[in-house]
Write an enzyme that holds these catalytic residues in place. Structure first.
Site, mmCIF file in Angstrom:
data_model
loop_
_atom_site.group_PDB
_atom_site.id
_atom_site.type_symbol
_atom_site.label_atom_id
_atom_site.label_comp_id
_atom_site.label_asym_id
_atom_site.label_seq_id
_atom_site.Cartn_x
_atom_site.Cartn_y
_atom_site.Cartn_z
ATOM 1 N N ASP A 95 0.340 -10.831 -6.293
ATOM 2 C CA ASP A 95 0.884 -11.875 -5.441
ATOM 3 C C ASP A 95 0.261 -13.193 -5.894
ATOM 4 O OD1 ASP A 95 2.244 -13.177 -3.493
ATOM 5 O OD2 ASP A 95 1.187 -12.284 -1.793
ATOM 6 N N ASP A 130 5.833 -19.071 -4.001
ATOM 7 C CA ASP A 130 6.886 -19.391 -3.035
ATOM 8 C C ASP A 130 6.260 -19.781 -1.704
ATOM 9 O OD1 ASP A 130 7.018 -16.653 -1.205
ATOM 10 O OD2 ASP A 130 6.433 -16.281 -3.285
ATOM 11 N N GLY A 196 8.242 -13.124 3.913
ATOM 12 C CA GLY A 196 8.216 -13.717 5.238
ATOM 13 C C GLY A 196 8.564 -12.766 6.364
ATOM 14 N N CYS A 279 -1.536 17.024 10.300
ATOM 15 C CA CYS A 279 -1.354 16.746 8.879
ATOM 16 C C CYS A 279 -2.202 17.737 8.087
ATOM 17 C CB CYS A 279 -1.788 15.302 8.596
ATOM 18 S SG CYS A 279 -1.922 14.861 6.851
ATOM 19 N N CYS A 281 -3.138 17.026 4.711
ATOM 20 C CA CYS A 281 -3.634 16.360 3.505
ATOM 21 C C CYS A 281 -5.077 16.804 3.245
ATOM 22 C CB CYS A 281 -3.538 14.843 3.661
ATOM 23 S SG CYS A 281 -4.838 14.109 4.694
ATOM 24 N N CYS A 284 -7.414 15.809 6.197
ATOM 25 C CA CYS A 284 -7.163 16.499 7.474
ATOM 26 C C CYS A 284 -7.380 18.004 7.380
ATOM 27 C CB CYS A 284 -5.749 16.199 7.952
ATOM 28 S SG CYS A 284 -5.488 14.444 8.270
#
Length: 582
Positions: A95, A130, A196, A279, A281, A284
């Site tokens: 960015d 921007d 935005g 979960c 994963c 977890c």
């Protein structure tokens, strides 16, 4: 309209809704989209980039302004390059400082300076500076800031040496979003983030996000990936992908972890509310909520961040699988039930039928399930109802369908009428040998449009062992096959010749240049870069006629892109050719 820059390649591999699985190549590095970029804060890494790479994240995003402003980080980045500094081999996007500009009102770098800095540190995808106008800003402010953004885009276009983002701004004014998208589409950029929107996402204004994304997508060229800046929670992935978003970024995996918040695909839970982890994963599976709560803050934050990343990654995979199976709308419907504001956004998206229908595949692998009232408004349902009207009038003999209402029985073997499930059953009657040709003629009109049935009016239809129409022939020559899986027609070359004669130009045509002509004649696939023109009415997976500039038939095959996409895309296949004239 130029065909884009060769520094970045993007092609579509599979699709459903306006969503697509794509192949994105930057500097020889390839990733599959939709993809999520974990945000890496170079000053405070909760999870190291090398670990992100091992987890399977092939693209990350960091902030070039933070690096530029920090003397030590700037020195390292210039000396080592961004990849060595972060110890990461995948694609690195940056960015420009726009988020800091929105948050703090000013930053200490010019557009040219930040672009040149991005070049010097070797990023893969840059972003010019921007101005992210916040939601609900006065229109005068939005117009003024958008013109500054467009002026900076022109400057970036002149000096850029790398693939670059051109972010669509315009606050909550959809006409300004369309204007920005049209202007930036005409310039030499590779990816279009929609910016935005973070304040909207944070305040659950998903309906406004839908209007902004669709307004932008309607005016953007379809061959460029779209990145929804700041969208990093799995709750929005299915909805956003259905709108045509290809890329996401997430700082929330770390920010939520610092606040003891635990991500799920349906929302976020506080760690102190959990007795069990829903979960499996690695985090977890190893720890209980109680064990995490008792850990030192730093260790707990890191483990929660890892869990959040796994959940994000899992949801992206789930969305991709839904696209592959033709089940994306079903997943969107399911996820929309997670929050009333998301449900409202889903209903709003379905109002954008004209945009969605262009990209909706003509056939799918999975049956259509009526799972809610909203599923009756899915693009595939609305299109089928519209197309069936003329068939009903011409062929008559209407039967009652639990999803589509009164439909001619001659469409009762065809997708989506036959391949659908609702509370009430739809009884499919097998045709007799005598009226099988009526089914073929009705299917031809439904599939190829008015007048297409004339290509088959003297044909004979052979039935399969199960009594279904299968081969369509004249004097022993195959014109077409009624496919067993979806009841639509696959053309043989003789059928293509007949259809070519009865359909006026440019109906169902894909026009290729002279370079591609000999390959198409021999039955080779047609690549998008060789397409000069295509019927705008062509939809993904339509059966099409490949012709040259003189409208001479070269081949027949299945469209992989919509007609408009074929004209614009530079990479990938446009038509999977089934048979050439030679």
């Amino acid at each position: 309209m130029s065909r884009g820059d060769k520094m970045l390649k993007f092609e579509i591999k599979a699709r459903d809704g306006a969503g697509r699985i794509g192949k994105l190549e930057v500097n020889g590095k390839k990733i599959e989209t939709p993809a999520i970029m974990p945000v890496v804060n170079p000053k405070q890494m909760v999870v190291e980039p090398k670990e992100l790479e091992k987890m399977g994240f092939e693209i990350i995003i960091t902030n070039s302004y933070i690096i530029y402003k920090d003397e030590e980080l700037r020195r390292k980045a210039l000396e080592l390059g961004i990849h060595r500094m972060l110890d990461y081999n995948g694609i690195i996007e940056v960015d420009s400082g726009s988020f800091q500009l929105m948050k703090y009102g000013s930053i200490e770098v010019s557009n040219r300076e930040i672009i040149e800095f991005q070049h010097r540190i070797g990023v893969d995808i840059g972003t010019f500076l921007d101005i992210p106008t916040p939601p609900d800003a006065p229109r005068e402010q939005a117009v003024k800031e958008l013109e500054i953004t467009l002026s900076r885009a022109r400057e970036a276009e002149e000096i850029k040496e790398i693939p670059m983002n051109a972010t669509i701004q315009g606050s909550t004014y959809t006409d300004l979003r369309r204007y920005a998208a049209r202007r930036l589409s005409s310039m030499n950029f590779e990816i279009h983030p929609i910016g935005g929107v973070v304040p909207l996402l944070e305040s659950y204004r998903f309906r406004d996000v839908v209007d902004i994304v669709i307004s932008s997508k309607m005016a953007l060229r379809p061959d460029r990936p779209v990145h929804l800046f700041g969208a990093g929670h799995p709750i929005v992935f299915a909805l956003a992908v259905a709108m045509g978003v290809d890329l996401f970024d997430s700082a929330s995996y770390a920010l939520y972890a610092k606040d003891d918040r635990y991500m799920t695909p349906e929302g976020t839970k506080r760690l102190d509310e959990l007795d069990y982890f829903p979960c499996s994963c690695p985090v977890c599976s190893k720890y209980t909520p109680q064990e995490l709560r008792e850990m030192p803050k730093e260790e707990r934050t890191r483990l929660l961040a890892l869990h959040n990343l796994w959940v994000i990654k899992e949801e992206i995979k789930r969305v991709k699988q839904a696209i592959k199976e033709g089940e994306l709308w079903r997943l969107v419907d399911e996820r929309a039930r997670s929050h009333p504001k998301l449900y409202s956004a889903y209903k709003r998206l379905l109002e954008h039928y004209t945009f969605l229908e262009e990209f909706e595949p003509i056939t799918k692998k999975s049956a259509l399930f009526k799972i809610s009232n909203e599923s009756l408004r899915w693009p595939v349902v609305r299109r089928a109802k519209e197309r069936a009207k003329s068939i009903n009038e011409r062929f008559g003999e209407l039967v009652e369908h639990p999803i589509f209402g009164r439909v001619s029985r001659y469409l009762s073997l065809t997708y989506p009428f036959a391949q659908s499930e609702a509370e009430d059953d739809f009884k499919i009657e097998k045709p007799t040998k005598e009226d099988a040709i009526k089914y073929v003629m009705a299917i031809a009109e439904y599939q190829f449009g008015e007048g297409a049935s004339r290509a088959f009016d003297d044909a004979k239809v052979e039935l399969s062992k199960t009594g279904m129409p299968r081969q369509v022939k004249v004097n022993g020559k195959r014109l077409a096959t009624v496919r067993a899986d979806d009841g639509l027609l696959t053309l043989g070359i003789e059928g293509a010749k007949r259809l070519h004669r009865v359909l006026p130009y440019p109906r169902m045509r894909v026009v290729v240049n002279k370079e591609a002509e000999p390959f198409a004649r021999k039955g080779k696939d047609v690549f998008a870069k060789f397409v000069i023109f295509a019927d705008p009415g062509i939809r993904p997976y339509d059966e099409v006629l490949v012709v040259n500039e003189n409208d001479e038939l070269l081949a027949t095959g299945q469209a992989l892109l919509s007609g408009r996409e074929m004209i614009v895309f530079q990479y990938g296949r446009a038509v999977k050719v089934r048979k050439g004239v030679e």
